[in-house]
Design a protein around this motif. Structure first.
Motif, PDB file in Angstrom:
ATOM      1  N   HIS A 101      36.765  53.111  23.107  1.00 17.48           N
ATOM      2  CA  HIS A 101      35.833  53.719  23.916  1.00 17.48           C
ATOM      3  C   HIS A 101      35.764  52.474  24.546  1.00 17.48           C
ATOM      4  O   HIS A 101      35.911  52.001  26.254  1.00 17.48           O
ATOM      5  N   ARG A 102      36.004  51.083  24.647  1.00 19.65           N
ATOM      6  CA  ARG A 102      35.726  49.830  24.871  1.00 19.65           C
ATOM      7  C   ARG A 102      37.148  49.763  26.065  1.00 19.65           C
ATOM      8  O   ARG A 102      37.069  49.110  26.764  1.00 19.65           O
ATOM      9  N   ASP A 103      37.987  50.137  25.174  1.00 16.77           N
ATOM     10  CA  ASP A 103      39.967  49.565  25.904  1.00 16.77           C
ATOM     11  C   ASP A 103      39.729  50.422  27.517  1.00 16.77           C
ATOM     12  O   ASP A 103      40.165  50.151  27.854  1.00 16.77           O
ATOM     13  N   ALA A 104      39.587  52.007  26.497  1.00 16.03           N
ATOM     14  CA  ALA A 104      39.574  52.851  27.939  1.00 16.03           C
ATOM     15  C   ALA A 104      38.610  52.680  28.991  1.00 16.03           C
ATOM     16  O   ALA A 104      38.658  52.629  30.089  1.00 16.03           O
ATOM     17  N   ARG A 105      37.192  51.775  29.051  1.00 11.57           N
ATOM     18  CA  ARG A 105      36.725  51.643  30.217  1.00 11.57           C
ATOM     19  C   ARG A 105      37.333  49.889  30.372  1.00 11.57           C
ATOM     20  O   ARG A 105      37.329  50.391  31.940  1.00 11.57           O
ATOM     21  N   ARG A 106      37.583  49.461  30.467  1.00  7.21           N
ATOM     22  CA  ARG A 106      38.229  48.136  30.469  1.00  7.21           C
ATOM     23  C   ARG A 106      39.015  48.194  31.731  1.00  7.21           C
ATOM     24  O   ARG A 106      39.506  47.693  32.514  1.00  7.21           O
ATOM     25  N   ALA A 107      40.118  49.191  31.482  1.00  8.25           N
ATOM     26  CA  ALA A 107      41.325  49.930  31.771  1.00  8.25           C
ATOM     27  C   ALA A 107      40.848  51.127  33.150  1.00  8.25           C
ATOM     28  O   ALA A 107      41.439  50.842  33.956  1.00  8.25           O
ATOM     29  N   GLN A 108      40.189  51.876  32.621  1.00  6.14           N
ATOM     30  CA  GLN A 108      38.837  52.430  33.771  1.00  6.14           C
ATOM     31  C   GLN A 108      39.083  51.746  35.251  1.00  6.14           C
ATOM     32  O   GLN A 108      39.301  51.143  35.918  1.00  6.14           O
ATOM     33  N   ILE A 109      38.672  50.328  34.936  1.00  6.78           N
ATOM     34  CA  ILE A 109      37.716  49.625  35.493  1.00  6.78           C
ATOM     35  C   ILE A 109      38.944  48.229  36.394  1.00  6.78           C
ATOM     36  O   ILE A 109      39.584  48.272  37.273  1.00  6.78           O
ATOM     37  N   ARG A 110      40.199  47.573  35.607  1.00  5.82           N
ATOM     38  CA  ARG A 110      41.534  47.588  36.249  1.00  5.82           C
ATOM     39  C   ARG A 110      41.865  48.370  36.840  1.00  5.82           C
ATOM     40  O   ARG A 110      42.380  47.769  38.231  1.00  5.82           O
ATOM     41  N   ALA A 111      41.982  49.790  36.462  1.00  5.58           N
ATOM     42  CA  ALA A 111      42.860  50.532  38.037  1.00  5.58           C
ATOM     43  C   ALA A 111      41.626  50.551  39.069  1.00  5.58           C
ATOM     44  O   ALA A 111      42.130  50.384  40.184  1.00  5.58           O
ATOM     45  N   ALA A 112      40.694  50.891  39.257  1.00  6.72           N
ATOM     46  CA  ALA A 112      39.364  50.968  39.705  1.00  6.72           C
ATOM     47  C   ALA A 112      40.082  49.770  40.908  1.00  6.72           C
ATOM     48  O   ALA A 112      39.868  49.200  42.332  1.00  6.72           O
ATOM     49  N   ALA A 113      40.084  48.192  40.286  1.00  6.79           N
ATOM     50  CA  ALA A 113      39.844  46.962  40.680  1.00  6.79           C
ATOM     51  C   ALA A 113      41.680  46.462  41.066  1.00  6.79           C
ATOM     52  O   ALA A 113      41.643  46.916  42.713  1.00  6.79           O
TER      53      ALA A 113
ATOM     54  N   ALA B 272      38.930  36.975  37.192  1.00  5.84           N
ATOM     55  CA  ALA B 272      38.419  36.959  35.439  1.00  5.84           C
ATOM     56  C   ALA B 272      39.284  38.776  36.133  1.00  5.84           C
ATOM     57  O   ALA B 272      40.080  39.356  34.841  1.00  5.84           O
ATOM     58  N   LEU B 273      38.587  39.765  36.780  1.00 10.34           N
ATOM     59  CA  LEU B 273      39.051  41.251  36.869  1.00 10.34           C
ATOM     60  C   LEU B 273      40.798  41.345  37.012  1.00 10.34           C
ATOM     61  O   LEU B 273      41.923  41.793  36.601  1.00 10.34           O
ATOM     62  N   PHE B 274      41.259  40.034  37.914  1.00 10.69           N
ATOM     63  CA  PHE B 274      42.665  40.141  39.037  1.00 10.69           C
ATOM     64  C   PHE B 274      43.415  39.587  37.770  1.00 10.69           C
ATOM     65  O   PHE B 274      44.300  39.624  37.489  1.00 10.69           O
ATOM     66  N   ALA B 275      42.830  38.331  36.657  1.00 13.84           N
ATOM     67  CA  ALA B 275      43.814  37.859  36.506  1.00 13.84           C
ATOM     68  C   ALA B 275      44.187  38.911  35.175  1.00 13.84           C
ATOM     69  O   ALA B 275      45.063  39.251  34.638  1.00 13.84           O
ATOM     70  N   ALA B 276      42.921  40.128  34.609  1.00 10.37           N
ATOM     71  CA  ALA B 276      43.309  41.197  33.521  1.00 10.37           C
ATOM     72  C   ALA B 276      44.221  42.514  34.143  1.00 10.37           C
ATOM     73  O   ALA B 276      45.081  42.887  33.303  1.00 10.37           O
ATOM     74  N   VAL B 277      44.043  42.435  35.065  1.00 13.14           N
ATOM     75  CA  VAL B 277      45.151  43.350  36.076  1.00 13.14           C
ATOM     76  C   VAL B 277      46.774  43.074  36.246  1.00 13.14           C
ATOM     77  O   VAL B 277      47.909  43.728  35.728  1.00 13.14           O
ATOM     78  N   ALA B 278      46.558  41.528  36.573  1.00 14.22           N
ATOM     79  CA  ALA B 278      47.987  41.251  36.480  1.00 14.22           C
ATOM     80  C   ALA B 278      48.300  40.851  35.509  1.00 14.22           C
ATOM     81  O   ALA B 278      49.505  41.354  34.767  1.00 14.22           O
TER      82      ALA B 278
END
Length: 197
Positions: free
Chosen positions: A8-20, A57-63
């Motif tokens: 669930h945490r992984d799915a939420r992080r993926a949702q946040i990265r896609a939105a970012a 941190a969000l940009f780094a995760a997206v990249a």
């Protein structure tokens, strides 16, 4: 209270990265805010900060996510035992970047900002270092199958070609972002004419 699973945490992080990524693409890195990510994701600011400490941190995760896909694609391309050639590597990388980041202007904006903002500079350095690692691995594997082109030293040959490949990739992204008449197929054909085969 039910426990939150790692899935669930992984799915939420993926949702946040896609939105970012959508927010960065729409507004550019500097103008996009966590509020924009909140609006894109439908989550609260607290939910976002619960996973990422801020925009950097969000940009780094997206990249990192976008780049890890490129590494996976290159590995898949070599599964038949034949590593992709330099132009095939370039084509795979640019095709994947185009799919993941449909508007390359955000990348060009980040590169420009990295020249004046130390924090963004550090993030861009990390991303470029990761790209260089992916490229070097792919080029080394290809040169290992072509000893006639590398004088028996695939590492040295990969290292020599690496800055050229990085420049071709950056040129593709910059031209795609800036030129109305950019023709990606023509660009890749031109690259194929000058890269080793």
């Amino acid at each position: 209270m039910p426990r939150v699973t790692e899935a669930h945490r992984d799915a939420r992080r993926a949702q946040i990265r896609a939105a970012a990524l959508r927010a960065f693409t729409a507004k550019g890195y500097q103008r996009a805010s966590i509020s924009d990510v909140v609006a894109e994701s439908g989550l609260s600011a607290g939910a976002i900060y619960g996973h990422y400490e801020g925009k950097r941190a969000l940009f780094a995760a997206v990249a990192e996510e976008v780049l890890s896909r490129r590494g996976t694609e290159l590995e898949a391309a070599a599964r038949d035992g034949v590593p992709p050639s330099p132009v095939e590597v370039l084509t795979l990388l640019m095709g994947g970047m185009t799919r993941d980041i449909q508007d390359n202007r955000v990348i060009v904006q980040l590169w420009a900002e990295s020249t004046v903002d130390d924090m963004i500079h550090d993030v861009v350095q990390e991303v470029v270092s990761a790209i260089q690692g992916v490229l070097h691995g792919a080029l080394r594997a290809w040169y290992a199958t072509r000893p006639d082109l590398c004088a028996g030293d695939p590492d040295a040959a990969a290292e020599l070609l690496l800055p050229v490949m990085l420049g071709l990739a950056q040129g593709y992204l910059v031209q795609r972002a800036m030129l109305d008449d950019f023709d990606p197929d023509r660009y890749l054909r031109s690259a194929a004419a000058v890269l080793p085969r």
